[in-house]
Design a protein around this motif. Structure first.
Motif, PDB file in Angstrom:
ATOM      1  N   LYS A 135      -4.020 -46.665 -14.840  1.00 50.98           N
ATOM      2  CA  LYS A 135      -5.268 -46.812 -14.084  1.00 50.98           C
ATOM      3  C   LYS A 135      -6.412 -47.207 -15.023  1.00 50.98           C
ATOM      4  O   LYS A 135      -6.433 -46.812 -16.191  1.00 50.98           O
ATOM      5  CB  LYS A 135      -5.603 -45.505 -13.362  1.00 50.98           C
ATOM      6  CG  LYS A 135      -4.575 -45.112 -12.302  1.00 50.98           C
ATOM      7  CD  LYS A 135      -5.060 -43.953 -11.492  1.00 50.98           C
ATOM      8  CE  LYS A 135      -4.001 -43.489 -10.499  1.00 50.98           C
ATOM      9  NZ  LYS A 135      -3.586 -44.564  -9.587  1.00 50.98           N
ATOM     10  N   SER A 136      -7.354 -47.959 -14.496  1.00 57.93           N
ATOM     11  CA  SER A 136      -8.533 -48.351 -15.275  1.00 57.93           C
ATOM     12  C   SER A 136      -9.678 -47.397 -14.952  1.00 57.93           C
ATOM     13  O   SER A 136      -9.852 -46.980 -13.807  1.00 57.93           O
ATOM     14  CB  SER A 136      -8.933 -49.789 -14.949  1.00 57.93           C
ATOM     15  OG  SER A 136      -9.179 -49.939 -13.559  1.00 57.93           O
ATOM     16  N   LYS A 196      -6.625 -49.357 -24.710  1.00 57.99           N
ATOM     17  CA  LYS A 196      -7.710 -50.284 -24.985  1.00 57.99           C
ATOM     18  C   LYS A 196      -9.038 -49.705 -24.504  1.00 57.99           C
ATOM     19  O   LYS A 196      -9.150 -49.268 -23.361  1.00 57.99           O
ATOM     20  CB  LYS A 196      -7.440 -51.623 -24.298  1.00 57.99           C
ATOM     21  CG  LYS A 196      -8.409 -52.726 -24.676  1.00 57.99           C
ATOM     22  CD  LYS A 196      -8.000 -54.044 -24.026  1.00 57.99           C
ATOM     23  CE  LYS A 196      -8.920 -55.185 -24.438  1.00 57.99           C
ATOM     24  NZ  LYS A 196      -8.535 -56.447 -23.772  1.00 57.99           N
ATOM     25  N   LEU A 217      -5.161 -42.883 -17.466  1.00 61.66           N
ATOM     26  CA  LEU A 217      -5.075 -44.112 -18.266  1.00 61.66           C
ATOM     27  C   LEU A 217      -3.623 -44.409 -18.654  1.00 61.66           C
ATOM     28  O   LEU A 217      -3.184 -45.558 -18.628  1.00 61.66           O
ATOM     29  CB  LEU A 217      -5.940 -43.983 -19.522  1.00 61.66           C
ATOM     30  CG  LEU A 217      -7.460 -44.004 -19.299  1.00 61.66           C
ATOM     31  CD1 LEU A 217      -8.190 -43.471 -20.527  1.00 61.66           C
ATOM     32  CD2 LEU A 217      -7.943 -45.407 -18.971  1.00 61.66           C
ATOM     33  N   VAL A 270     -17.291 -54.623 -13.406  1.00 60.53           N
ATOM     34  CA  VAL A 270     -16.354 -53.597 -13.874  1.00 60.53           C
ATOM     35  C   VAL A 270     -16.378 -52.395 -12.935  1.00 60.53           C
ATOM     36  O   VAL A 270     -15.320 -51.861 -12.562  1.00 60.53           O
ATOM     37  CB  VAL A 270     -16.697 -53.157 -15.317  1.00 60.53           C
ATOM     38  CG1 VAL A 270     -15.941 -51.879 -15.704  1.00 60.53           C
ATOM     39  CG2 VAL A 270     -16.364 -54.269 -16.306  1.00 60.53           C
ATOM     40  N   GLY A 274      -3.599 -48.222 -18.944  1.00 56.02           N
ATOM     41  CA  GLY A 274      -4.849 -48.668 -18.344  1.00 56.02           C
ATOM     42  C   GLY A 274      -5.868 -49.022 -19.421  1.00 56.02           C
ATOM     43  O   GLY A 274      -5.575 -49.013 -20.616  1.00 56.02           O
ATOM     44  N   THR A 275      -7.075 -49.329 -18.984  1.00 55.96           N
ATOM     45  CA  THR A 275      -8.169 -49.674 -19.903  1.00 55.96           C
ATOM     46  C   THR A 275      -9.351 -48.753 -19.634  1.00 55.96           C
ATOM     47  O   THR A 275      -9.673 -48.454 -18.481  1.00 55.96           O
ATOM     48  CB  THR A 275      -8.615 -51.131 -19.701  1.00 55.96           C
ATOM     49  OG1 THR A 275      -7.510 -52.004 -19.947  1.00 55.96           O
ATOM     50  CG2 THR A 275      -9.753 -51.495 -20.649  1.00 55.96           C
ATOM     51  N   LEU A 276      -9.976 -48.293 -20.714  1.00 54.54           N
ATOM     52  CA  LEU A 276     -11.183 -47.478 -20.603  1.00 54.54           C
ATOM     53  C   LEU A 276     -12.389 -48.358 -20.903  1.00 54.54           C
ATOM     54  O   LEU A 276     -12.493 -48.926 -21.987  1.00 54.54           O
ATOM     55  CB  LEU A 276     -11.138 -46.305 -21.588  1.00 54.54           C
ATOM     56  CG  LEU A 276     -12.398 -45.432 -21.657  1.00 54.54           C
ATOM     57  CD1 LEU A 276     -12.674 -44.756 -20.320  1.00 54.54           C
ATOM     58  CD2 LEU A 276     -12.266 -44.389 -22.772  1.00 54.54           C
ATOM     59  N   TYR A 277     -13.289 -48.489 -19.929  1.00 54.63           N
ATOM     60  CA  TYR A 277     -14.512 -49.259 -20.104  1.00 54.63           C
ATOM     61  C   TYR A 277     -15.678 -48.291 -20.326  1.00 54.63           C
ATOM     62  O   TYR A 277     -15.886 -47.362 -19.538  1.00 54.63           O
ATOM     63  CB  TYR A 277     -14.798 -50.111 -18.868  1.00 54.63           C
ATOM     64  CG  TYR A 277     -13.752 -51.164 -18.588  1.00 54.63           C
ATOM     65  CD1 TYR A 277     -13.817 -52.421 -19.173  1.00 54.63           C
ATOM     66  CD2 TYR A 277     -12.675 -50.890 -17.724  1.00 54.63           C
ATOM     67  CE1 TYR A 277     -12.844 -53.386 -18.919  1.00 54.63           C
ATOM     68  CE2 TYR A 277     -11.700 -51.846 -17.455  1.00 54.63           C
ATOM     69  CZ  TYR A 277     -11.795 -53.086 -18.058  1.00 54.63           C
ATOM     70  OH  TYR A 277     -10.830 -54.038 -17.800  1.00 54.63           O
ATOM     71  N   ASP A 290     -14.361 -53.091  -9.935  1.00 53.37           N
ATOM     72  CA  ASP A 290     -12.928 -53.339 -10.113  1.00 53.37           C
ATOM     73  C   ASP A 290     -12.116 -52.128 -10.569  1.00 53.37           C
ATOM     74  O   ASP A 290     -10.910 -52.076 -10.321  1.00 53.37           O
ATOM     75  CB  ASP A 290     -12.720 -54.482 -11.111  1.00 53.37           C
ATOM     76  CG  ASP A 290     -13.208 -55.825 -10.568  1.00 53.37           C
ATOM     77  OD1 ASP A 290     -13.376 -55.939  -9.341  1.00 53.37           O
ATOM     78  OD2 ASP A 290     -13.432 -56.737 -11.391  1.00 53.37           O
ATOM     79  N   VAL A 291     -12.735 -51.166 -11.258  1.00 56.93           N
ATOM     80  CA  VAL A 291     -11.945 -50.064 -11.825  1.00 56.93           C
ATOM     81  C   VAL A 291     -11.416 -49.129 -10.744  1.00 56.93           C
ATOM     82  O   VAL A 291     -11.922 -49.076  -9.623  1.00 56.93           O
ATOM     83  CB  VAL A 291     -12.768 -49.242 -12.844  1.00 56.93           C
ATOM     84  CG1 VAL A 291     -13.080 -50.066 -14.072  1.00 56.93           C
ATOM     85  CG2 VAL A 291     -14.038 -48.678 -12.207  1.00 56.93           C
ATOM     86  N   ASP A 292     -10.397 -48.369 -11.123  1.00 51.92           N
ATOM     87  CA  ASP A 292      -9.801 -47.397 -10.194  1.00 51.92           C
ATOM     88  C   ASP A 292     -10.615 -46.111 -10.126  1.00 51.92           C
ATOM     89  O   ASP A 292     -10.714 -45.483  -9.069  1.00 51.92           O
ATOM     90  CB  ASP A 292      -8.368 -47.056 -10.645  1.00 51.92           C
ATOM     91  CG  ASP A 292      -7.476 -48.275 -10.682  1.00 51.92           C
ATOM     92  OD1 ASP A 292      -7.343 -48.932  -9.634  1.00 51.92           O
ATOM     93  OD2 ASP A 292      -6.914 -48.577 -11.761  1.00 51.92           O
TER      94      ASP A 292
END
Length: 284
Positions: free
Chosen positions: A82-83, A112, A78, A30, A8-11, A33-35
């Protein structure tokens, strides 16, 4: 380090520090959209999400008291693909707020990490203070214990550039009293409740600020303290007069600058700037 898997991606998402309109379109997208949203206080984050009509999100509490445990849990999400959006109660996560451990672990795992920039009390205060910003130091919250606070203030007083700190409302008065005791003439700035209805910027000595805050009854709220570099005292030497005499005596500009510095111990750039005016008529 994980490889060969769909990670997944960490924002790292900046949120408003007061005014709810201070959030970027990208940040809102964001969050939609994230989980999962990892938040310092789920109640605060819910207010923001409700304001922008964002619902149905899994909120995971992530704060200074559960960082170690929750960072492992979030890392597992992650790794599963999952984001996650990491947010704090206000401003940019990891800046005097929880988040460092999760970001560190995510990077070490090859996940990421994407910054979603936005509001920051430090930058907002600097930008509107009128103090020099070509270089600055940020210390976060000042120490609670008086001995440590005094040592930190001594350090701050010696910096040649602007220093920014946070201070809690219940400690602000005592901190200003200590600053006034240590250096009664030093100018500082205080920003209160940045971007909020009661936003206030005051500049002056610590004693003057204490009087003004007392008069306004304004010790409640969130505070940023700014310490501009201390103004250099005017030299007691008549540098320009000395340079004029040396010029008339046949000294070159280079020789005159060297001689004046030997006599006064003043910084080269200060003497050189005056020498340019005397020897070359440079008035810029």
């Amino acid at each position: 380090m994980y490889s060969g898997e769909r990670l997944g991606t960490l924002y790292v998402v900046a949120t408003p520090i007061g005014n709810l309109e201070d959030i970027t379109l990208r940040a809102l997208n964001v969050l939609k959209d994230v989980d999962i949203i990892a938040c310092e206080d789920t109640r605060q984050t819910k207010k923001l999400l409700t304001h922008y009509g964002i619902g149905g999100k899994k909120l995971v509490p992530y704060h200074e008291h559960n960082e170690e445990q929750q960072s492992e849990k979030l890392l597992s999400f992650l790794v599963e693909g999952k984001s996650i959006a990491l947010v704090s109660d206000s401003g940019t996560p990891c800046i005097s707020d929880p988040g460092y451990r999760l970001v560190k672990k995510a990077r070490e795992a090859g996940i990421k990490v994407v910054p979603i920039p936005g509001a920051s009390a430090v930058i907002a205060a600097l930008s509107a203070s009128g103090f020099p910003t070509d270089a600055f130091t940020f210390f976060g919250f000042l120490p609670k214990k008086e001995g440590q606070l005094r040592r930190k203030l001594e350090e701050i007083f010696g910096y040649p550039h602007t220093v920014v700190c946070y201070e809690s409302p219940h400690r602000l008065k005592r901190t200003l009293e200590i600053i006034a005791e240590m250096d009664s003439e030093r100018e500082i700035g205080i920003f209160k409740e940045i971007t909020k209805i009661n936003e206030l910027f005051l500049k002056g000595t610590a004693g003057q600020l204490l009087e003004e805050l007392e008069k306004r009854g304004a010790f409640k709220g969130e505070f940023v303290i700014l310490f501009p570099p201390k103004k250099e005292k005017e030299s007691d030497f008549d540098v320009e007069g000395m340079l004029e005499e040396l010029k008339e005596g046949g000294f070159s500009m280079k020789e005159a600058v060297k001689k004046v510095r030997e006599l006064t111990n003043l910084p080269k750039r200060e003497v050189y700037a005056k020498a340019l005016k005397i020897f070359r008529g440079d008035n810029n």
